[in-house]
Design a protein around this motif. Structure first.
Motif, short mmCIF file in Angstrom:
data_model
loop_
_atom_site.label_atom_id
_atom_site.label_comp_id
_atom_site.label_asym_id
_atom_site.label_seq_id
_atom_site.Cartn_x
_atom_site.Cartn_y
_atom_site.Cartn_z
N UNK A 39 151.44 -21.39 11.60
CA UNK A 39 149.87 -22.24 10.41
C UNK A 39 148.72 -22.00 11.88
N UNK A 40 149.34 -22.10 12.75
CA UNK A 40 148.24 -22.39 13.96
C UNK A 40 147.91 -23.51 14.80
N UNK A 41 149.64 -24.11 15.15
CA UNK A 41 149.40 -25.31 15.61
C UNK A 41 148.89 -25.40 17.57
N UNK A 42 150.11 -24.33 17.47
CA UNK A 42 149.62 -24.04 18.73
C UNK A 42 148.33 -23.63 19.51
N UNK A 43 147.88 -22.86 18.77
CA UNK A 43 146.46 -21.92 19.04
C UNK A 43 145.19 -23.55 18.88
N UNK A 44 145.63 -24.08 18.00
CA UNK A 44 144.33 -25.65 17.89
C UNK A 44 144.70 -25.90 18.71
N UNK A 45 145.60 -26.36 19.70
CA UNK A 45 145.95 -27.17 20.22
C UNK A 45 145.63 -26.76 21.93
N UNK A 46 146.28 -25.28 22.08
CA UNK A 46 145.20 -24.54 23.26
C UNK A 46 144.19 -24.69 23.67
N UNK A 47 143.96 -23.98 22.51
CA UNK A 47 141.86 -24.83 22.33
C UNK A 47 141.20 -25.74 22.34
N UNK A 48 141.85 -26.98 21.85
CA UNK A 48 141.33 -28.40 22.69
C UNK A 48 141.71 -28.18 23.96
N UNK A 49 142.88 -28.26 24.55
CA UNK A 49 142.70 -28.22 26.00
C UNK A 49 142.03 -27.58 26.93
N UNK A 50 141.87 -26.65 26.09
CA UNK A 50 140.35 -25.46 27.21
C UNK A 50 141.40 -24.40 27.80
N UNK A 51 142.97 -24.11 27.64
CA UNK A 51 143.73 -23.36 27.89
C UNK A 51 143.47 -21.65 27.34
N UNK A 52 142.82 -21.70 26.00
CA UNK A 52 142.00 -20.54 24.83
C UNK A 52 140.64 -20.69 24.05
N UNK A 53 139.97 -19.31 24.61
CA UNK A 53 138.55 -19.45 23.96
C UNK A 53 138.35 -19.75 22.16
N UNK A 54 137.84 -20.57 22.10
CA UNK A 54 137.89 -20.34 20.65
C UNK A 54 137.09 -19.33 20.19
N UNK A 55 136.84 -18.32 18.61
CA UNK A 55 136.26 -16.90 18.30
C UNK A 55 134.25 -17.76 17.75
N UNK A 56 135.20 -18.50 17.29
CA UNK A 56 133.39 -19.53 16.75
C UNK A 56 133.70 -21.29 16.93
N UNK A 57 132.62 -22.17 16.37
CA UNK A 57 133.76 -23.47 17.02
C UNK A 57 132.95 -23.79 17.90
N UNK A 58 133.41 -25.78 17.84
CA UNK A 58 132.87 -26.40 18.90
C UNK A 58 134.01 -27.28 18.99
N UNK A 59 134.65 -27.96 20.68
CA UNK A 59 135.54 -28.93 20.77
C UNK A 59 135.06 -29.45 21.69
#
Ligand SMILES: Nc1ncnc2c1ncn2[C@@H]1O[C@H](COP(=O)(O)OP(=O)(O)O)[C@@H](O)[C@H]1O
Ligand SMILES: [Mg+2]
Length: 309
Positions: A39-59
Motif C-alpha cells: 500500500x506504500x507504507x515503506x515507500x512513504x517512510x523512506x521518503x520521510x527519512x530521506x532515503x528516497x527522493x519523492x517524484x513530487x510533493x514535500x516532506x
C-alpha cells in the motif's frame, strides 16, 4: 508537528506507489501507518527519512526540509525496519557498541549508555550472548535498543513486529509506550489491526493514498455505518455473505466464527428492519460496536465504489 508531508507522491515507472499523501504527524505521540502489503507504507517512510527522493510533493521532519537536510535529520532519527539489521556474529554488547560508534555517541559515554539500554530492554543477562543465537523477540528488543542508542527525538519503525510471535509483539508495544512516555515521537507502520488500535493517531493507507485519518476511537465512532451480528450455520453463511456483500448499502460483511458481521451504511434509517426485509433468511440480529477492522473495511469499500463508477 514533528512530520509534515504535502502532496507526497512517488512513482516507480508507471506504478504510483505513493499518491498525493498529505500528513500532519504531531509530536510526542505514537502515530500509526495502517495498510495492507504494497500500500506504500515503506515507500512513504523512506521518503520521510530521506532515503528516497519523492517524484513530487514535500516532506518536513523535525523542522528540516527533506531530502535537502536529510543529514541533519539523521542525527536525531532512529530507524528500524522489519529485517533485523543486527550482526549475528557479534554479541549484544558488541552490536550496541558498534551502533553507538556509527551514530557518533561520544566514546566516554558509550559504556554507560549501553548499560542503560541493557537495563531498559532487559538484556543484562545477554550482554555477551551472540545476537544470532537469540529468539526473535529478543533480537527485536536488541534492534530497538540499537535504533535509539543515540537518543533520537524521532523514532521510525517499519513493520517492526512482523517477524515475531503475539506475546513478543505485546511486549514490544510496552517498550514503545515507555519511550513515548519519555517524550519520543514514534511513527510505526503495521498491517495488524490490534497494533493500529494502540496508536494515539493513525493513517489508513490504501494504494498509496490516505483512506482515513485520526484517533482510533474517533474513527470507530465516526464509521458512518452500523454493525450488526447474525448467527448461522457454516454452510449457509458463505451464501449469505455473497448476497449481502453485493448490496451497495453493505460496505462490509465478514464471517467471524459462526456469526456474520454486517456493516450497514448510515443512509439506512432502521438497519434491523431493512436487513430483515431485504434478506429474510437472516435470523435474529444483534447490534455491536464498530472496531478498527470495520473502519478499515469501510475505508477500502468506498474506494472500490469510486473505482467502479
Ligand atoms: N524500488 C522499487 N521499485 C519498484 N517498485 C517498488 C519499489 N519499492 C516499492 N515498489 C512498489 O511500490 C508499491 C508500494 O510498496 P511499499 O511501499 O513497499 O508497500 P508496503 O510497505 O505498504 O508493503 C508496491 O507495489 C511495490 O511493489
Ligand atoms: Mg513495507
Amino acid at each position: 508537528m514533528i512530520i509534515q508531508t504535502r502532496n507526497l507522491t512517488r512513482d516507480f515507472d508507471s506504478l504510483r506507489a505513493v499518491d498525493n499523501l498529505s500528513l500532519n504527524i504531531p509530536e510526542g505521540e505514537i502515530y500509526g501507518f495502517l495498510g495492507p502489503n504494497g500500500s506504500g507504507k515503506s515507500t512513504t517512510i523512506r521518503m520521510i527519512c530521506g532515503l528516497l527522493t519523492p517524484t513530487s510533493g514535500e516532506v518536513e521532519a523535525l523542522g528540516y526540509t527533506i531530502p535537502r537536510e536529510a543529514e541533519k535529520l539523521k542525527a536525531r532519527l532512529g530507524y528500524m525496519t522489519q529485517k533485523f539489521s543486527l550482526y549475528q556474529e557479534l554479541t549484544v554488547e558488541e552490536n550496541l557498541q558498534f551502533l553507538a560508534a556509527i551514530q557518533g555517541v561520544p566514546r566516554r559515554e558509550q559504556k554507560a549508555r549501553i548499560t542503560e539500554l541493557c537495563g531498559q530492554f532487559h538484556l543484562e543477562k545477554r550482554r555477551s550472548q551472540l545476537a544470532g543465537t537469540m529468539s526473535g523477540g529478543q533480537k527485536q528488543r536488541l534492534a530497538l535498543a540499537a535504533a535509539i542508542v543515540h537518543k533520537p527525538d524521532l523514532l521510525i519503525l517499519d513493520e517492526p513486529t512482523s517477524a515475531v510471535d503475539p506475546e513478543s509483539r505485546r511486549e514490544f508495544w510496552e517498550y514503545l509506550f515507555e519511550l513515548a512516555g519519555k517524550g519520543m515521537s514514534i511513527l510505526v507502520s503495521t498491517h495488524y489491526m490490534d497494533e493500529a488500535e494502540r496508536c494515539h493517531r493513525l493513517a489508513i493507507i490504501r494504494k498509496g493514498s490516505l483512506s482515513a485519518e485520526g484517533e482510533p476511537l474517533k474513527l470507530m465512532e465516526n464509521l458512518g455505518a452500523r454493525v450488526l451480528l447474525a448467527e448461522g450455520r457454516a454452510e449457509e453463511m458463505i451464501h449469505w455473505r455473497r448476497q449481502l456483500s453485493a448490496d451497495p448499502l453493505i460496505p462490509g460483511c465478514t464471517q467471524i466464527g459462526n456469526r456474520l458481521r454486517i456493516m450497514v451504511a448510515s443512509e439506512v434509517e432502521e438497519p434491523e428492519a431493512w436487513l430483515t426485509r431485504s434478506f429474510p433468511f437472516l435470523g435474529d440480529l444483534e447490534r455491536t460496536r464498530a472496531n478498527l477492522e470495520d473502519v478499515f473495511v469501510r475505508a477500502t469499500h468506498s474506494e472500490h465504489m469510486e473505482e467502479e463508477q
